[in-house]
Design an enzyme around this catalytic site. Structure first.
Site, PDB file in Angstrom:
ATOM      1  N   ILE A  34       0.833  -1.213   0.000  1.00  0.00           N
ATOM      2  CA  ILE A  34       0.000   0.000   0.000  1.00  0.00           C
ATOM      3  C   ILE A  34       0.866   1.262   0.000  1.00  0.00           C
ATOM      4  CG2 ILE A  34      -1.558   1.354   1.497  1.00  0.00           C
ATOM      5  CD1 ILE A  34      -2.930  -1.365   2.134  1.00  0.00           C
ATOM      6  N   GLY A  37       2.262   2.789  -3.282  1.00  0.00           N
ATOM      7  CA  GLY A  37       1.456   3.707  -4.080  1.00  0.00           C
ATOM      8  C   GLY A  37       0.971   4.909  -3.302  1.00  0.00           C
ATOM      9  N   HIS A  38       0.997   4.814  -1.980  1.00  0.00           N
ATOM     10  CA  HIS A  38       0.398   5.868  -1.142  1.00  0.00           C
ATOM     11  C   HIS A  38       1.418   6.322  -0.113  1.00  0.00           C
ATOM     12  CE1 HIS A  38      -2.404   7.817   1.687  1.00  0.00           C
ATOM     13  NE2 HIS A  38      -3.284   7.827   0.712  1.00  0.00           N
ATOM     14  N   PHE A  39       2.455   7.098  -0.451  1.00  0.00           N
ATOM     15  CA  PHE A  39       2.742   7.623  -1.777  1.00  0.00           C
ATOM     16  C   PHE A  39       4.196   7.285  -2.102  1.00  0.00           C
ATOM     17  CE2 PHE A  39      -0.615  10.353  -0.098  1.00  0.00           C
ATOM     18  CZ  PHE A  39      -1.522  10.365  -1.137  1.00  0.00           C
ATOM     19  N   LEU A  44       2.355   7.148   3.575  1.00  0.00           N
ATOM     20  CA  LEU A  44       1.390   7.602   4.574  1.00  0.00           C
ATOM     21  C   LEU A  44       0.288   6.562   4.716  1.00  0.00           C
ATOM     22  CD1 LEU A  44       0.780  11.334   3.555  1.00  0.00           C
ATOM     23  CD2 LEU A  44       2.166  10.485   5.454  1.00  0.00           C
TER      24      LEU A  44
END
Lengths: 156, 93
Positions: A34, A37-39, A44
């Site tokens: 996760i 991609g975030h970020f 975060l």
């Protein structure tokens, strides 16, 4: 926390049935797909997962109050506020309390603190129904034991 | 003294952002006012708080699903107000 399996609560710290309140602990993992991609380069914890963390905390509280006979499902999120960034490796302290028990639904207020500071909070509504399948109830009982539910609460 | 219907109508208007003057005792909360079951939870919450009762939504839903009652009996607002009055009276008995 195991983000990919939506297993967000690590440990029950305190379950106060008389106050209809619970405190749990959860540690954000250092790594997860996760965060790729975030970020990218700036990982975060997504706000939706913080809301889900508050929902699961509220859910465990309700399951305890309903003696493992009914399963709550998140129905509405109100006044959710993400007040500060939550990053990999942080330990979350999550509090939830019932503010209203209706017929077939419950409302809770929940908050997450990191390092003693309020990181986010929300008012949540749940519908609850008798466990639709015995397998689901058994699964919840297993997970409850893993996260430190008092044994007498799990099996009555 | 404000009637139960008026109090309920005010709750619905404020909770669901429906113009108060369109809400009448004959209004059906679902069919006429377009309130869905999730929005009705907010209304039930406000009614529970305002009247110090617990609307038995699960029981009503079960009765409707079983064909033992119609939605009109519980969700036409004059009937809903009457049910609330009964619950308040039962609580005080």
């Amino acid at each position: 926390m195991n983000l990919e399996y939506f297993h967000l609560i690590d440990r029950i710290v305190e379950l106060r049935r008389d106050e209809r309140a619970i405190t749990v602990e959860a540690r954000v993992p250092q790594t997860s797909t996760i965060f790729e991609g975030h970020f990218p380069g700036y990982p975060l914890m997504p706000g939706v997962l913080l809301i889900e963390t508050m929902a699961q905390t509220s859910g465990w509280l309700q399951i305890a109050l309903m003696d493992f006979q009914r399963m709550p499902f998140l129905a509405a999120v109100k006044e959710a506020k993400m007040r500060s960034f939550v990053t990999p490796g942080e330990t979350l302290t999550v509090d939830a309390a019932v503010i209203h028990e209706g017929s077939g639904y419950t409302m809770t207020e929940a908050k997450i603190k990191t390092g003693g500071k309020l990181a986010c909070n929300a008012t949540l509504t749940f519908r609850h129904v008798p466990f639709p399948q015995p397998e689901l109830r058994a699964h919840m009982q297993r997970v409850a034991a893993e996260i430190g539910f008092p044994e007498q609460m799990i099996h009555g | 003294m404000t009637s139960t219907f008026d109090r309920v109508a005010t709750i619905i208007a404020e909770t669901c952002d429906i113009p108060r003057d369109t809400i009448t005792p004959e209004s059906h909360a679902i069919d006429d006012l377009g309130i869905d079951s999730l929005d009705f939870l907010d209304i039930a919450f406000a009614i529970d708080k305002a009247f110090g009762i617990k609307l038995p939504l699960e029981k009503w839903t079960q009765e409707v699903n079983d064909g033992k009652a119609t939605t009109e009996q519980y969700f036409v607002l004059s009937n809903l107000a009457a049910r609330i009055d009964e619950l308040v009276a039962a609580k005080g008995a």
